[in-house]
Write a protein that holds these residues in place. Structure first.
Motif, mmCIF file in Angstrom:
data_model
loop_
_atom_site.group_PDB
_atom_site.id
_atom_site.type_symbol
_atom_site.label_atom_id
_atom_site.label_comp_id
_atom_site.label_asym_id
_atom_site.label_seq_id
_atom_site.Cartn_x
_atom_site.Cartn_y
_atom_site.Cartn_z
ATOM 1 N N ASP A 170 56.655 7.705 1.221
ATOM 2 C CA ASP A 170 57.052 7.830 -0.206
ATOM 3 C C ASP A 170 57.433 9.008 -0.475
ATOM 4 O O ASP A 170 56.889 10.030 -0.677
ATOM 5 N N PRO A 171 58.772 9.421 -0.580
ATOM 6 C CA PRO A 171 59.445 10.601 -0.689
ATOM 7 C C PRO A 171 58.800 11.391 -2.118
ATOM 8 O O PRO A 171 58.590 12.734 -1.880
ATOM 9 N N GLU A 172 58.477 10.539 -3.117
ATOM 10 C CA GLU A 172 57.974 11.248 -4.188
ATOM 11 C C GLU A 172 56.412 11.764 -4.291
ATOM 12 O O GLU A 172 56.294 12.921 -4.757
ATOM 13 N N ALA A 173 55.828 11.167 -3.261
ATOM 14 C CA ALA A 173 54.326 11.605 -3.111
ATOM 15 C C ALA A 173 54.406 12.778 -2.208
ATOM 16 O O ALA A 173 53.449 13.731 -2.277
ATOM 17 N N CYS A 174 55.348 12.995 -1.442
ATOM 18 C CA CYS A 174 55.722 14.139 -0.612
ATOM 19 C C CYS A 174 56.087 15.403 -1.576
ATOM 20 O O CYS A 174 55.795 16.613 -1.045
ATOM 21 N N GLN A 175 56.074 15.377 -2.877
ATOM 22 C CA GLN A 175 56.522 16.402 -3.810
ATOM 23 C C GLN A 175 57.584 17.452 -3.216
ATOM 24 O O GLN A 175 57.588 18.550 -3.146
ATOM 25 N N ARG A 176 58.788 16.697 -2.477
ATOM 26 C CA ARG A 176 59.968 17.549 -2.027
ATOM 27 C C ARG A 176 61.124 16.901 -2.817
ATOM 28 O O ARG A 176 61.275 15.733 -2.693
ATOM 29 N N THR A 177 61.885 17.692 -2.994
ATOM 30 C CA THR A 177 63.320 17.352 -3.540
ATOM 31 C C THR A 177 64.377 17.591 -2.390
ATOM 32 O O THR A 177 65.143 16.602 -2.343
ATOM 33 N N TYR A 178 64.358 18.494 -1.614
ATOM 34 C CA TYR A 178 64.896 18.897 -0.546
ATOM 35 C C TYR A 178 64.255 19.041 0.868
ATOM 36 O O TYR A 178 63.191 19.765 0.725
ATOM 37 N N LEU A 179 64.307 18.197 1.783
ATOM 38 C CA LEU A 179 63.773 18.315 2.992
ATOM 39 C C LEU A 179 64.500 18.505 4.238
ATOM 40 O O LEU A 179 65.380 17.844 4.415
ATOM 41 N N THR A 180 64.186 19.598 4.855
ATOM 42 C CA THR A 180 65.087 19.948 6.186
ATOM 43 C C THR A 180 64.129 19.821 7.338
ATOM 44 O O THR A 180 63.260 20.376 7.384
ATOM 45 N N VAL A 181 64.700 19.127 8.340
ATOM 46 C CA VAL A 181 64.062 18.881 9.551
ATOM 47 C C VAL A 181 64.908 19.311 10.586
ATOM 48 O O VAL A 181 66.055 18.779 10.709
ATOM 49 N N SER A 182 64.437 20.337 11.368
ATOM 50 C CA SER A 182 65.397 21.251 12.149
ATOM 51 C C SER A 182 64.598 21.049 13.668
ATOM 52 O O SER A 182 63.464 20.817 13.866
ATOM 53 N N ILE A 183 65.837 20.706 14.548
ATOM 54 C CA ILE A 183 65.572 20.320 15.956
ATOM 55 C C ILE A 183 66.128 21.178 16.762
ATOM 56 O O ILE A 183 67.192 21.471 16.783
ATOM 57 N N GLY A 184 65.384 21.889 17.819
ATOM 58 C CA GLY A 184 65.900 22.821 18.575
ATOM 59 C C GLY A 184 65.581 22.865 20.037
ATOM 60 O O GLY A 184 64.691 22.407 20.413
#
Length: 289
Positions: A234-248
């Motif tokens: 539930d993206p709204e429950a995460c309280q995030r508008t922008y989410l960045t997932v970085s893989i290194g």
């Protein structure tokens, strides 16, 4: 009306960010004291706009900065699609940019040394960085890349309620500091040590086929995918508008690129156009759609 407020450290690229937004249809105003924002958006000429971008920074004065949180809260009541974006960079990078342009820092009159002026500015703007919907580290991003990143994230259509970006990078070029999640895939088999694969990237079929032959690659990918699906149920429950997932990975060209591509394709099918892809070391962004 949708409103984008660009703030951040001097020398971090705010003027270029506003130029990019102007090119995508925003009416842009820079260096506006926070006390004038509400009066501005209530004027008929501005209130009838579809897109407005406002630049605010330390030049508006310390008193102006203190009023920003309450001002933002009132604006968001009238215009829910109000986004605060904070641009920053490492102090040595900011100092180098000032030395190259020979411009004066806005706080140089208070702190005679440039390094101390930068430190003071970062301290004064700290609360804005914490409240921002999206923080962008421009330390390793040139003007062209910043423009591409903003276009990819904001696009030329109304802002989405949720934006997810998968980003690959190389640890030998430093890990990005503007990520919400960082996954280290250096534990995976490395195609760099295969001479005929070394010059390729994780977007090439030969690398993809080679990595898919290793069970550990698929196990790690599945674990990352399951975690993200659970966390973003539930993206709204995460309280995030922008989410960045970085893989290194080590160099940011093979393993991290493959994993980021695979995750992007999976979540793009599930969530649609709000999912984006960036390969930092390849200077690649998903084309705007």
């Amino acid at each position: 009306m949708q409103i984008v407020i660009i703030s951040g450290m001097s020398g971090a690229g705010k003027s270029y960010a506003l130029q990019t937004l102007e090119d995508t249809g925003y009416y842009c105003i820079d260096n506006l004291p926070s006390q004038l924002i509400e009066a501005l958006i209530q004027t008929p000429q501005i209130a009838n706009l579809e897109r407005l971008a406002i630049g605010i920074d330390i030049r508006g004065g310390k008193a102006s900065l203190k009023e920003i949180p309450e001002t933002l809260a009132r604006i968001r009541q009238l215009y829910p699609k109000t986004h605060l974006i904070y641009l920053y960079a490492q102090q040595d990078v900011i100092q180098k940019r000032y030395n190259e342009t020979r411009r004066s820092h806005p706080l140089i009159h208070e702190e005679k040394e440039l390094t101390k002026a930068i430190e003071l500015e970062e301290k004064l703007l700290g609360f804005l960085a914490q409240q921002a919907d999206w923080r962008v580290d421009t330390s390793q991003t040139n003007v062209y890349e910043l423009g591409l990143l903003l276009r990819a994230r904001l696009g030329e259509t109304p802002l989405p309620n949720f934006s997810l970006m998968f980003q690959s990078f190389g640890y030998k070029h430093e890990a990005p500091s503007d990520s919400d999640f960082v996954f280290d895939v250096r534990c995976l088999p490395n195609p760099y040590w295969i001479p005929e694969l070394r010059a390729l990237t994780g977007r090439d079929s030969a690398i993809i086929d080679w990595l898919q032959q290793h069970p550990r690659v698929q196990q790690l990918y599945q674990g990352m995918r399951d975690f993200l699906e659970l966390w973003m149920a539930d993206p709204e429950a995460c309280q995030r508008t922008y989410l960045t997932v970085s893989i290194g990975c080590t160099g940011g060209r093979h393993r991290s690129v493959y994993i980021a591509e695979t995750l992007y394709q999976h979540f793009r099918q599930k969530l649609g156009a709000c999912v984006l892809l960036r390969h930092r070391e390849l200077n690649y962004f998903t084309p705007y759609q």
